[in-house]
Every structure is written in structure tokens, then in C-alpha cells.
Design a protein around this motif. Structure first.
Motif, PDB file in Angstrom:
ATOM      1  N   GLY A 151       0.817  -1.212   0.000  1.00 44.03           N
ATOM      2  CA  GLY A 151       0.000   0.000   0.000  1.00 44.03           C
ATOM      3  C   GLY A 151       0.846   1.255   0.000  1.00 44.03           C
ATOM      4  N   ILE A 152       1.935   1.236   0.760  1.00 45.22           N
ATOM      5  CA  ILE A 152       2.855   2.384   0.778  1.00 45.22           C
ATOM      6  C   ILE A 152       3.506   2.555  -0.588  1.00 45.22           C
ATOM      7  CG2 ILE A 152       5.053   3.211   1.728  1.00 45.22           C
ATOM      8  CD1 ILE A 152       4.126   1.961   4.439  1.00 45.22           C
ATOM      9  N   GLU A 153       3.936   1.458  -1.179  1.00 48.92           N
ATOM     10  CA  GLU A 153       4.540   1.529  -2.514  1.00 48.92           C
ATOM     11  C   GLU A 153       3.559   2.104  -3.533  1.00 48.92           C
ATOM     12  OE1 GLU A 153       7.700   1.227  -3.439  1.00 48.92           O
ATOM     13  OE2 GLU A 153       8.053   0.952  -1.290  1.00 48.92           O
ATOM     14  N   GLU A 154       2.307   1.710  -3.434  1.00 51.53           N
ATOM     15  CA  GLU A 154       1.273   2.232  -4.341  1.00 51.53           C
ATOM     16  C   GLU A 154       1.090   3.736  -4.137  1.00 51.53           C
ATOM     17  OE1 GLU A 154      -1.325   1.725  -7.460  1.00 51.53           O
ATOM     18  OE2 GLU A 154      -0.071   0.183  -6.570  1.00 51.53           O
ATOM     19  N   LEU A 155       1.094   4.178  -2.886  1.00 50.79           N
ATOM     20  CA  LEU A 155       0.982   5.606  -2.594  1.00 50.79           C
ATOM     21  C   LEU A 155       2.184   6.372  -3.150  1.00 50.79           C
ATOM     22  CD1 LEU A 155      -0.377   5.473   1.070  1.00 50.79           C
ATOM     23  CD2 LEU A 155      -1.649   6.147  -0.975  1.00 50.79           C
ATOM     24  N   ARG A 156       3.371   5.769  -3.026  1.00 53.75           N
ATOM     25  CA  ARG A 156       4.579   6.394  -3.597  1.00 53.75           C
ATOM     26  C   ARG A 156       4.432   6.534  -5.108  1.00 53.75           C
ATOM     27  NH1 ARG A 156       7.966   2.820   0.113  1.00 53.75           N
ATOM     28  NH2 ARG A 156       8.741   4.294   1.653  1.00 53.75           N
ATOM     29  N   LYS A 157       4.042   5.433  -5.738  1.00 49.55           N
ATOM     30  CA  LYS A 157       3.913   5.404  -7.193  1.00 49.55           C
ATOM     31  C   LYS A 157       2.908   6.443  -7.682  1.00 49.55           C
ATOM     32  CE  LYS A 157       1.617   2.349  -9.515  1.00 49.55           C
ATOM     33  NZ  LYS A 157       1.018   1.122  -9.935  1.00 49.55           N
ATOM     34  N   ASP A 158       1.821   6.623  -6.929  1.00 50.51           N
ATOM     35  CA  ASP A 158       0.771   7.561  -7.308  1.00 50.51           C
ATOM     36  C   ASP A 158       1.065   9.002  -6.878  1.00 50.51           C
ATOM     37  OD1 ASP A 158      -0.551   5.393  -8.380  1.00 50.51           O
ATOM     38  OD2 ASP A 158      -1.976   5.196  -6.704  1.00 50.51           O
ATOM     39  N   GLY A 159       2.210   9.211  -6.205  1.00 48.30           N
ATOM     40  CA  GLY A 159       2.586  10.555  -5.768  1.00 48.30           C
ATOM     41  C   GLY A 159       1.743  11.078  -4.619  1.00 48.30           C
ATOM     42  N   GLU A 160       1.134  10.178  -3.849  1.00 43.80           N
ATOM     43  CA  GLU A 160       0.265  10.607  -2.758  1.00 43.80           C
ATOM     44  C   GLU A 160       0.994  10.824  -1.439  1.00 43.80           C
ATOM     45  OE1 GLU A 160      -3.695   8.923  -2.335  1.00 43.80           O
ATOM     46  OE2 GLU A 160      -3.298   7.736  -4.133  1.00 43.80           O
ATOM     47  N   ILE A 161       2.256  10.403  -1.375  1.00 48.46           N
ATOM     48  CA  ILE A 161       3.050  10.656  -0.178  1.00 48.46           C
ATOM     49  C   ILE A 161       4.361  11.309  -0.570  1.00 48.46           C
ATOM     50  CG2 ILE A 161       2.065   8.896   1.346  1.00 48.46           C
ATOM     51  CD1 ILE A 161       4.341   7.045   0.624  1.00 48.46           C
ATOM     52  N   GLU A 162       4.897  12.083   0.379  1.00 49.78           N
ATOM     53  CA  GLU A 162       6.187  12.739   0.186  1.00 49.78           C
ATOM     54  C   GLU A 162       7.192  12.062   1.110  1.00 49.78           C
ATOM     55  OE1 GLU A 162       5.181  16.650   1.527  1.00 49.78           O
ATOM     56  OE2 GLU A 162       4.699  17.325  -0.496  1.00 49.78           O
ATOM     57  N   GLU A 163       8.425  11.984   0.637  1.00 51.41           N
ATOM     58  CA  GLU A 163       9.525  11.508   1.456  1.00 51.41           C
ATOM     59  C   GLU A 163      10.689  12.455   1.239  1.00 51.41           C
ATOM     60  OE1 GLU A 163       9.849   6.928   1.709  1.00 51.41           O
ATOM     61  OE2 GLU A 163       9.283   7.423  -0.342  1.00 51.41           O
ATOM     62  N   PHE A 164      11.538  12.534   2.239  1.00 58.64           N
ATOM     63  CA  PHE A 164      12.701  13.393   2.122  1.00 58.64           C
ATOM     64  C   PHE A 164      13.878  12.568   1.624  1.00 58.64           C
ATOM     65  CE2 PHE A 164       9.812  15.450   4.929  1.00 58.64           C
ATOM     66  CZ  PHE A 164       9.865  16.767   4.504  1.00 58.64           C
ATOM     67  N   ALA A 165      14.593  13.069   0.633  1.00 59.74           N
ATOM     68  CA  ALA A 165      15.649  12.324  -0.050  1.00 59.74           C
ATOM     69  C   ALA A 165      16.767  11.880   0.877  1.00 59.74           C
ATOM     70  CB  ALA A 165      16.222  13.170  -1.181  1.00 59.74           C
ATOM     71  N   SER A 166      17.014  12.593   1.929  1.00 60.70           N
ATOM     72  CA  SER A 166      18.130  12.266   2.809  1.00 60.70           C
ATOM     73  C   SER A 166      17.789  11.169   3.817  1.00 60.70           C
ATOM     74  CB  SER A 166      18.564  13.523   3.567  1.00 60.70           C
ATOM     75  OG  SER A 166      17.520  13.947   4.417  1.00 60.70           O
ATOM     76  N   GLN A 167      16.661  10.578   3.697  1.00 60.59           N
ATOM     77  CA  GLN A 167      16.220   9.650   4.710  1.00 60.59           C
ATOM     78  C   GLN A 167      16.787   8.255   4.532  1.00 60.59           C
ATOM     79  OE1 GLN A 167      12.342  10.019   5.972  1.00 60.59           O
ATOM     80  NE2 GLN A 167      12.682  12.162   6.370  1.00 60.59           N
ATOM     81  N   HIS A 168      16.766   7.506   5.618  1.00 56.51           N
ATOM     82  CA  HIS A 168      17.308   6.155   5.651  1.00 56.51           C
ATOM     83  C   HIS A 168      16.213   5.123   5.428  1.00 56.51           C
ATOM     84  CE1 HIS A 168      15.594   6.288   9.659  1.00 56.51           C
ATOM     85  NE2 HIS A 168      16.242   7.399   9.831  1.00 56.51           N
ATOM     86  N   ARG A 169      16.424   3.888   5.838  1.00 58.68           N
ATOM     87  CA  ARG A 169      15.487   2.803   5.547  1.00 58.68           C
ATOM     88  C   ARG A 169      14.176   2.883   6.317  1.00 58.68           C
ATOM     89  NH1 ARG A 169      17.052  -2.036   9.161  1.00 58.68           N
ATOM     90  NH2 ARG A 169      18.442  -1.007  10.586  1.00 58.68           N
ATOM     91  N   ASN A 170      14.043   3.815   7.247  1.00 60.16           N
ATOM     92  CA  ASN A 170      12.781   4.040   7.940  1.00 60.16           C
ATOM     93  C   ASN A 170      12.329   5.473   7.636  1.00 60.16           C
ATOM     94  OD1 ASN A 170      10.550   3.703   9.631  1.00 60.16           O
ATOM     95  ND2 ASN A 170      11.692   4.153  11.495  1.00 60.16           N
ATOM     96  N   PRO A 171      12.016   5.746   6.374  1.00 64.32           N
ATOM     97  CA  PRO A 171      11.691   7.126   5.994  1.00 64.32           C
ATOM     98  C   PRO A 171      10.408   7.615   6.651  1.00 64.32           C
ATOM     99  CG  PRO A 171      11.101   5.644   4.231  1.00 64.32           C
ATOM    100  CD  PRO A 171      11.822   4.822   5.270  1.00 64.32           C
ATOM    101  N   ARG A 172      10.322   8.925   6.779  1.00 64.52           N
ATOM    102  CA  ARG A 172       9.094   9.542   7.261  1.00 64.52           C
ATOM    103  C   ARG A 172       8.199   9.757   6.057  1.00 64.52           C
ATOM    104  NH1 ARG A 172      12.480  10.429  11.004  1.00 64.52           N
ATOM    105  NH2 ARG A 172      11.962  10.878  13.136  1.00 64.52           N
ATOM    106  N   LEU A 173       6.934   9.417   6.220  1.00 60.83           N
ATOM    107  CA  LEU A 173       5.952   9.528   5.152  1.00 60.83           C
ATOM    108  C   LEU A 173       4.984  10.638   5.504  1.00 60.83           C
ATOM    109  CD1 LEU A 173       5.120   5.724   4.906  1.00 60.83           C
ATOM    110  CD2 LEU A 173       6.874   6.972   3.650  1.00 60.83           C
ATOM    111  N   ARG A 174       4.661  11.457   4.533  1.00 60.17           N
ATOM    112  CA  ARG A 174       3.700  12.533   4.742  1.00 60.17           C
ATOM    113  C   ARG A 174       2.789  12.571   3.527  1.00 60.17           C
ATOM    114  NH1 ARG A 174       6.254  18.210   5.611  1.00 60.17           N
ATOM    115  NH2 ARG A 174       6.661  17.962   3.398  1.00 60.17           N
ATOM    116  N   LEU A 175       1.506  12.673   3.771  1.00 64.43           N
ATOM    117  CA  LEU A 175       0.565  12.769   2.660  1.00 64.43           C
ATOM    118  C   LEU A 175       0.810  14.050   1.907  1.00 64.43           C
ATOM    119  CD1 LEU A 175      -2.723  11.486   4.337  1.00 64.43           C
ATOM    120  CD2 LEU A 175      -1.177  10.241   2.825  1.00 64.43           C
ATOM    121  N   ALA A 176       0.801  13.944   0.602  1.00 63.67           N
ATOM    122  CA  ALA A 176       1.065  15.102  -0.265  1.00 63.67           C
ATOM    123  C   ALA A 176      -0.151  16.008  -0.293  1.00 63.67           C
ATOM    124  CB  ALA A 176       1.413  14.629  -1.660  1.00 63.67           C
TER     125      ALA A 176
END
Length: 176
Positions: A151-176
Motif C-alpha cells: 500500500g505504501i509503494e502504491e501511494l509512492r507510485k501515485d505521488g500521494e506521499i512525500e519523502e525526504f531524499a536524505s532519509q534512511h530505511r525508515n523514511p518519514r511519510l507525509r501525505l502530499a
């Protein structure tokens, strides 16, 4: 209610060195689902009796709040008559058994209004740690970890969540 499940006991014991009371409650709540949110006090006590390490069940009372909303600090929540949860009743009402990862992120993002937890676990203005999303999805939304990740991958693919590029393997997710 039922007897303690051996699989759950093994899961608890596999984390005995680092397991806090909130994680103990969360693991029982996640793996021993019964009718209603949270876990019955009696069942929790049964699990305390089954594990080989000491668990201070009296500490539940010190950390228990009857708030239906998220509150800052190391809280456990009263979510019904004789039921305890690692998460507030409002989260259960909003996302219980929904399997909706977007809703999980939305509920956490809107409920947690100040940074909380250690640096790895903190919900901040940058978003909700992915690991927290996965745990809430498993425990409250009733979805598997694999389905939550999908579900997270789908949200990423659809551009519905933002992540910060400098993040590690436990990124923070924020709804776009």
C-alpha cells in the motif's frame, strides 16, 4: 477471550531484551485479535504468566489514560471495558480492520501534533516513520505487513506521499 497463543509467546520472548510494556501490549494486541479494539486485561495477564521474563503489569495503571485521542508521552489507552491498547480509541474507530494504509498515515499525521518518541520513532513535521505506519496498519487496521508495504509503494507510485531524499530505511511519510 481464549488461552495465550504459543506463537505470540514466542514472539514476545524473542524480543525479551528490548521489550517495553507498550510493545508487549502491542504484540499481544496484534497477534491475538479478539472482538473489539485492544486486548482484555485478563488475557494480557495470562501472557505475562506465560513468558519467561518479568513484566511489571502494575505499570499499566501508571500509564493508562482514558483519553480517546492520542496524548503525548508513553501512554496506554483504555479502549473499552477492561480492554487496553497501545493506540487510542479514535484510531481504532477510524481505521479498525480497514487495511487502508493511506488512512493510517492520515490518522497518525493529524493526531500526533507534537514530536514524540525517540529519533527513529518520532512523528514530526516531516511525517510519520514508515515503521510506525506498518505497526499501526498491522495492529489496528488489521492488514499484514506485506500488504501495508504494498500500500505504501502504491501511494509512492501515485505521488500521494512525500519523502525526504536524505532519509534512511525508515523514511518519514507525509501525505502530499
Amino acid at each position: 477471550m481464549g488461552d495465550p497463543n504459543e506463537h505470540v509467546v514466542e514472539e514476545l520472548e524473542s524480543h525479551s531484551e528490548t521489550l517495553g510494556l507498550d510493545d508487549f501490549v502491542r504484540i499481544v494486541e496484534k497477534h491475538h485479535r479478539t472482538d473489539g479494539p485492544g486486548v482484555e486485561r485478563e488475557l494480557l495477564a495470562d501472557y505475562v504468566e506465560q513468558v519467561y521474563f518479568d513484566v511489571d503489569l502494575s505499570a499499566v495503571e501508571d500509564r493508562l489514560t482514558d483519553s480517546e485521542e492520542w496524548t503525548a508521552g508513553d501512554q496506554l489507552y483504555a479502549v473499552g471495558e477492561n480492554r487496553i491498547s497501545a493506540y487510542p480509541a479514535s484510531w481504532h474507530e477510524s481505521i479498525s480492520d480497514s487495511g487502508d494504509v493511506r488512512k493510517v498515515i492520515e490518522v497518525i499525521q493529524s493526531s500526533v501534533t507534537e514530536p514524540e518518541g525517540d529519533a527513529r520513532e518520532a512523528v514530526t513535521d516531516e511525517g510519520v516513520p514508515e515503521e510506525k505506519v506498518l505497526r499501526v496498519a498491522e495492529t489496528v487496521a488489521g492488514t499484514s505487513r506485506e500488504d501495508a508495504r504494498a500500500g505504501i509503494e502504491e501511494l509512492r507510485k501515485d505521488g500521494e506521499i512525500e519523502e525526504f531524499a536524505s532519509q534512511h530505511r525508515n523514511p518519514r511519510l507525509r501525505l502530499a
